[in-house]
Design a protein around this motif. Structure first.
Motif, mmCIF file in Angstrom:
data_model
loop_
_atom_site.group_PDB
_atom_site.id
_atom_site.type_symbol
_atom_site.label_atom_id
_atom_site.label_comp_id
_atom_site.label_asym_id
_atom_site.label_seq_id
_atom_site.Cartn_x
_atom_site.Cartn_y
_atom_site.Cartn_z
ATOM 1 N N UNK A 142 0.809 -1.231 0.000
ATOM 2 C CA UNK A 142 0.000 0.000 0.000
ATOM 3 C C UNK A 142 0.843 1.283 0.000
ATOM 4 N N UNK A 143 2.039 1.311 0.638
ATOM 5 C CA UNK A 143 2.819 2.558 0.521
ATOM 6 C C UNK A 143 3.195 2.878 -0.935
ATOM 7 N N UNK A 144 3.344 1.829 -1.750
ATOM 8 C CA UNK A 144 3.655 2.069 -3.154
ATOM 9 C C UNK A 144 2.461 2.664 -3.880
ATOM 10 N N UNK A 145 1.269 2.230 -3.512
ATOM 11 C CA UNK A 145 0.060 2.808 -4.116
ATOM 12 C C UNK A 145 -0.053 4.280 -3.735
ATOM 13 N N UNK A 146 0.224 4.583 -2.459
ATOM 14 C CA UNK A 146 0.151 5.973 -1.996
ATOM 15 C C UNK A 146 1.173 6.827 -2.750
ATOM 16 N N UNK A 147 2.399 6.306 -2.901
ATOM 17 C CA UNK A 147 3.437 7.065 -3.606
ATOM 18 C C UNK A 147 3.053 7.270 -5.067
ATOM 19 N N UNK A 148 2.522 6.206 -5.690
ATOM 20 C CA UNK A 148 2.141 6.306 -7.104
ATOM 21 C C UNK A 148 1.041 7.359 -7.288
ATOM 22 N N UNK A 149 0.031 7.332 -6.406
ATOM 23 C CA UNK A 149 -1.027 8.336 -6.495
ATOM 24 C C UNK A 149 -0.435 9.734 -6.300
ATOM 25 N N UNK A 150 0.579 9.845 -5.416
ATOM 26 C CA UNK A 150 1.193 11.153 -5.163
ATOM 27 C C UNK A 150 1.926 11.656 -6.399
ATOM 28 N N UNK A 151 2.715 10.791 -7.055
ATOM 29 C CA UNK A 151 3.439 11.344 -8.216
ATOM 30 C C UNK A 151 2.531 11.549 -9.421
ATOM 31 N N UNK A 152 1.469 10.760 -9.523
ATOM 32 C CA UNK A 152 0.514 11.029 -10.599
ATOM 33 C C UNK A 152 -0.165 12.383 -10.359
ATOM 34 N N UNK A 153 -0.470 12.676 -9.089
ATOM 35 C CA UNK A 153 -1.103 13.958 -8.758
ATOM 36 C C UNK A 153 -0.145 15.115 -9.045
ATOM 37 N N UNK A 154 1.122 14.966 -8.645
ATOM 38 C CA UNK A 154 2.112 16.026 -8.885
ATOM 39 C C UNK A 154 2.274 16.300 -10.370
ATOM 40 N N UNK A 155 2.317 15.246 -11.170
ATOM 41 C CA UNK A 155 2.474 15.406 -12.611
ATOM 42 C C UNK A 155 1.234 16.010 -13.252
ATOM 43 N N UNK A 156 0.068 15.562 -12.792
ATOM 44 C CA UNK A 156 -1.193 16.068 -13.344
ATOM 45 C C UNK A 156 -1.305 17.583 -13.131
ATOM 46 N N UNK A 157 -1.075 18.013 -11.891
ATOM 47 C CA UNK A 157 -1.214 19.441 -11.588
ATOM 48 C C UNK A 157 -0.202 20.256 -12.393
ATOM 49 N N UNK A 158 1.037 19.752 -12.500
ATOM 50 C CA UNK A 158 2.069 20.520 -13.193
ATOM 51 C C UNK A 158 1.775 20.646 -14.686
ATOM 52 N N UNK A 159 1.420 19.526 -15.321
ATOM 53 C CA UNK A 159 1.131 19.597 -16.758
ATOM 54 C C UNK A 159 -0.096 20.467 -17.027
ATOM 55 N N UNK A 160 -1.115 20.344 -16.193
ATOM 56 C CA UNK A 160 -2.301 21.186 -16.372
ATOM 57 C C UNK A 160 -1.918 22.664 -16.265
ATOM 58 N N UNK A 161 -1.056 22.959 -15.284
ATOM 59 C CA UNK A 161 -0.621 24.342 -15.079
ATOM 60 C C UNK A 161 0.177 24.840 -16.289
ATOM 61 N N UNK A 162 1.119 23.997 -16.769
ATOM 62 C CA UNK A 162 1.995 24.421 -17.857
ATOM 63 C C UNK A 162 1.226 24.561 -19.172
ATOM 64 N N UNK A 163 0.427 23.549 -19.519
ATOM 65 C CA UNK A 163 -0.180 23.547 -20.854
ATOM 66 C C UNK A 163 -1.609 24.072 -20.929
#
Lengths: 168, 156
Positions: A142-163
């Motif tokens: 489960x810590x891997x699931x939490x980390x994966x959700x965290x980096x997907x969230x970080x990437x989503x917000x950044x790309x949305x912001x940039x593009x």
């Protein structure tokens, strides 16, 4: 959508996913090793840096597989370029060129900053797409699931912001 | 060593041709416009999971009893994950594809690699401070212990 490197369509996602699963399982069955690529940054650092963090037994004992593995990643990329018609150094960056349009110096700075986040973030998070996303989630950690959700969230917000906002 | 080189080369070739090492496909994933990367990750997990279960049930590998070190949770998972995600979006590469893109001849990938090495180096150098903030485990190995590549504890 064609790949930036080859101008050709990519492999089917199911074929690519199956290939990734095959390498992950072979590494475990043949070598008793848990896939994890971002620790390779530490392996490279440990060749130069002497701080206690880079002298851990768990890190040093994994260099025997991880260093040749990441060299293989570089070779695999080169082979892919050669097989597609020839290896040529390139600055091509797809939609970055179309929408953001920085030249070589700007790209280097942009990529270096991205790299800083990746290097520091994967160490703090204890892994990346391979160690947490593929191996950890497959092992139902489960810590891997939490980390994966965290980096997907970080990437989503950044790309949305940039593009969608800054370079919309 | 040749085995690891071959596995890495296969992995790198697949990443290169799949879109996982392609800036546009990474942005397409985060823009929710391209299914490709979701399909790749879902397929990889769906096939690796039962394989892992079988290996663990058999309990053995070609190099001794199966040993999978779990990765215990700490708050660094969330903070580090978020930071890594920001970097993944900016560079359009996660760690594997950084190496793949360098091999492909994408010049800017060298800057991403340099940044990642500096970032990892900074983390290790500042570990004692970061450790306190995020409740990370203390370093197990004594400082400057002689590196012993031959001995792999807990194996065999």
């Amino acid at each position: 959508m064609p790949l930036i490197l080859t101008g050709l369509p990519p492999l089917h996602w199911a074929a690519a996913g199956a290939g990734i699963a095959a390498v992950t399982l072979l590494l475990l069955v043949l070598a008793n090793r848990r896939l994890g690529i971002s620790s390779g940054f530490e392996d490279v650092c440990s060749l130069i840096l002497r701080q206690a963090y880079f002298r851990r037994e768990s890190l040093l004992s994994a260099r025997e597989w991880r260093l040749p593995f990441v060299v293989g990643l570089v070779l695999g990329g080169a082979l892919s370029a050669i097989a597609a018609g020839g290896w040529t150094p390139t600055w091509d960056l797809g939609m970055f060129d179309a929408r953001i349009g920085f030249g070589p110096a700007g790209k280097l700075a942009w990529m270096f900053v991205g790299g800083l986040f990746i290097g520091f973030g994967t160490r703090l998070g204890g892994g990346c797409t391979s160690g947490h996303g593929i191996f950890g989630m497959s092992n139902l950690e489960w810590p891997s699931l939490v980390t994966t959700l965290s980096f997907m969230a970080g990437g989503f917000v950044t790309t949305q912001l940039v593009y969608r906002i800054v370079f919309a | 060593m040749l085995l690891y080189l071959l596995l890495g080369t296969s992995f790198g070739f697949i990443l290169s041709r799949s879109g996982a090492a392609d800036y546009d496909y990474i942005q397409g994933m985060f823009l929710l416009e391209e299914f490709q990367l979701y399909g790749i990750i879902a397929t990889a997990v769906a096939l690796t999971a039962p394989g892992l279960w079988l290996v663990k049930r058999a309990g053995r590998t070609w190099r001794g009893p199966v040993r999978i070190d779990p990765r215990p949770f700490n708050p660094g998972n969330v903070a580090g994950g978020l930071l890594f995600g920001v970097g993944w979006s900016i560079a359009g590469m996660c760690p594997g594809p950084i190496f793949v893109n360098v091999g492909e001849g994408k010049i800017y990938a060298l800057a991403a690699l340099a940044g990642a090495l500096v970032g990892a180096g900074a983390f290790g150098t500042l570990y004692h401070r970061v450790q306190r903030i995020f409740g990370l485990p203390p370093l197990a190995a004594p400082p400057l212990a002689a590196p012993s590549l031959a001995v792999r504890t807990g194996k065999g």
